[in-house]
Write a protein that holds these residues in place. Structure first.
Motif, PDB file in Angstrom:
ATOM      1  N   LEU A 198       8.415   8.137   1.869  1.00  7.16           N
ATOM      2  CA  LEU A 198       8.944   8.923   0.758  1.00  7.16           C
ATOM      3  C   LEU A 198       8.276  10.290   0.737  1.00  7.16           C
ATOM      4  CD1 LEU A 198       9.094   6.461  -2.273  1.00  7.16           C
ATOM      5  CD2 LEU A 198      10.960   7.237  -0.825  1.00  7.16           C
ATOM      6  N   THR A 199       9.080  11.330   0.605  1.00 12.08           N
ATOM      7  CA  THR A 199       8.554  12.684   0.544  1.00 12.08           C
ATOM      8  C   THR A 199       8.358  13.104  -0.910  1.00 12.08           C
ATOM      9  OG1 THR A 199       9.734  13.194   2.591  1.00 12.08           O
ATOM     10  CG2 THR A 199       8.937  15.054   1.310  1.00 12.08           C
ATOM     11  N   LYS A 200       7.186  13.650  -1.212  1.00 17.21           N
ATOM     12  CA  LYS A 200       6.885  14.167  -2.551  1.00 17.21           C
ATOM     13  C   LYS A 200       7.628  15.479  -2.755  1.00 17.21           C
ATOM     14  CE  LYS A 200       2.101  12.547  -2.264  1.00 17.21           C
ATOM     15  NZ  LYS A 200       0.726  13.018  -2.131  1.00 17.21           N
ATOM     16  N   ILE A 244       0.850  -1.195   0.000  1.00 20.74           N
ATOM     17  CA  ILE A 244       0.000   0.000   0.000  1.00 20.74           C
ATOM     18  C   ILE A 244       0.888   1.248   0.000  1.00 20.74           C
ATOM     19  CG2 ILE A 244      -1.732   1.339   1.275  1.00 20.74           C
ATOM     20  CD1 ILE A 244      -2.633  -1.379   2.533  1.00 20.74           C
ATOM     21  N   LEU A 245       0.563   2.188  -0.880  1.00 16.44           N
ATOM     22  CA  LEU A 245       1.170   3.512  -0.900  1.00 16.44           C
ATOM     23  C   LEU A 245       0.149   4.450  -0.272  1.00 16.44           C
ATOM     24  CD1 LEU A 245       2.420   3.467  -4.597  1.00 16.44           C
ATOM     25  CD2 LEU A 245       3.770   3.029  -2.547  1.00 16.44           C
ATOM     26  N   MET A 246       0.532   5.188   0.759  1.00 20.32           N
ATOM     27  CA  MET A 246      -0.435   5.963   1.535  1.00 20.32           C
ATOM     28  C   MET A 246       0.006   7.420   1.708  1.00 20.32           C
ATOM     29  SD  MET A 246      -3.321   5.624   3.441  1.00 20.32           S
ATOM     30  CE  MET A 246      -3.437   3.875   3.835  1.00 20.32           C
ATOM     31  N   ASP A 247      -0.865   8.341   1.317  1.00 20.36           N
ATOM     32  CA  ASP A 247      -0.656   9.762   1.591  1.00 20.36           C
ATOM     33  C   ASP A 247      -1.056  10.018   3.043  1.00 20.36           C
ATOM     34  OD1 ASP A 247      -0.196  12.493   1.202  1.00 20.36           O
ATOM     35  OD2 ASP A 247      -2.142  12.852   0.274  1.00 20.36           O
ATOM     36  N   ILE A 248      -0.615  11.131   3.602  1.00 22.25           N
ATOM     37  CA  ILE A 248      -1.017  11.471   4.972  1.00 22.25           C
ATOM     38  C   ILE A 248      -2.240  12.375   4.971  1.00 22.25           C
ATOM     39  CG2 ILE A 248      -0.397  12.770   7.054  1.00 22.25           C
ATOM     40  CD1 ILE A 248       2.382  11.672   6.871  1.00 22.25           C
ATOM     41  N   THR A 249      -2.178  13.489   4.256  1.00 24.04           N
ATOM     42  CA  THR A 249      -3.236  14.501   4.316  1.00 24.04           C
ATOM     43  C   THR A 249      -4.290  14.226   3.254  1.00 24.04           C
ATOM     44  OG1 THR A 249      -1.574  16.078   5.060  1.00 24.04           O
ATOM     45  CG2 THR A 249      -3.690  16.972   4.337  1.00 24.04           C
ATOM     46  N   THR A 257      -7.515  10.521   7.449  1.00 18.16           N
ATOM     47  CA  THR A 257      -6.115  10.766   7.100  1.00 18.16           C
ATOM     48  C   THR A 257      -5.378   9.452   6.879  1.00 18.16           C
ATOM     49  OG1 THR A 257      -5.201  10.699   9.340  1.00 18.16           O
ATOM     50  CG2 THR A 257      -6.111  12.828   8.574  1.00 18.16           C
ATOM     51  N   GLY A 258      -4.227   9.568   6.252  1.00 14.15           N
ATOM     52  CA  GLY A 258      -3.405   8.385   6.030  1.00 14.15           C
ATOM     53  C   GLY A 258      -2.923   7.770   7.330  1.00 14.15           C
ATOM     54  N   ALA A 290       3.790  14.816   0.969  1.00 15.54           N
ATOM     55  CA  ALA A 290       4.517  16.087   0.923  1.00 15.54           C
ATOM     56  C   ALA A 290       4.894  16.529   2.335  1.00 15.54           C
ATOM     57  CB  ALA A 290       3.665  17.156   0.251  1.00 15.54           C
ATOM     58  N   GLU A 291       4.320  15.855   3.333  1.00 18.15           N
ATOM     59  CA  GLU A 291       4.560  16.227   4.730  1.00 18.15           C
ATOM     60  C   GLU A 291       5.875  15.612   5.205  1.00 18.15           C
ATOM     61  OE1 GLU A 291       2.270  15.633   8.924  1.00 18.15           O
ATOM     62  OE2 GLU A 291       1.067  16.095   7.165  1.00 18.15           O
ATOM     63  N   SER A 292       6.833  16.466   5.501  1.00 14.99           N
ATOM     64  CA  SER A 292       8.137  15.973   5.940  1.00 14.99           C
ATOM     65  C   SER A 292       8.344  16.147   7.448  1.00 14.99           C
ATOM     66  CB  SER A 292       9.260  16.691   5.179  1.00 14.99           C
ATOM     67  OG  SER A 292       9.200  18.073   5.428  1.00 14.99           O
TER      68      SER A 292
END
Length: 125
Positions: A101-103, A48-53, A58-59, A82-84
């Protein structure tokens, strides 16, 4: 092989699909954490690839639910966000996320990260 990407950005789904086009992978997508949890339960992806926001859930909330459910707890999760912020990374790893991983990220970094967790086979010619 199935990979589920959970992100509210259609662009991210397109980037992931493009990166996976040469591999024998079924790409499944969900637009928020709630949909991601439901698809993970029904589709049983290999990763699974998961975004946070994201809206709805939320992720990080989705990861907590997935890792608490014995049916999905063993699925590797990679945060693509994108959230680091260090606290988000720390929480994600505490919940059992394997990679973060950060976008923006390049296709080569994405494929290398996925390959470190699951076997990616090239599509047959």
């Amino acid at each position: 092989m199935k990979i589920l990407s959970v992100d509210d950005s259609k662009m991210v789904h397109m980037v992931v699909a493009k990166a996976l086009k040469n591999y024998d992978v079924e790409h499944i997508s969900a637009m928020n954490g709630e949909e991601g949890v439901a698809k993970a339960s029904s589709e049983k992806p290999d990763l699974i690839l998961m975004d946070i926001t994201m809206p709805v859930m939320t992720g990080l909330e989705a990861v907590t639910k997935l890792k608490a459910d014995p049916a999905t707890a063993g699925i590797p999760i990679v945060m693509l966000t994108a959230e680091s912020a260090t606290d988000s990374q720390t929480f994600a790893f505490e919940q059992g996320v394997e990679k973060y991983l950060t976008k923006p990220f390049g296709e080569d970094i994405l494929i290398a990260t996925l390959s470190s967790l699951i076997p990616l086979a090239p599509k047959a010619a």
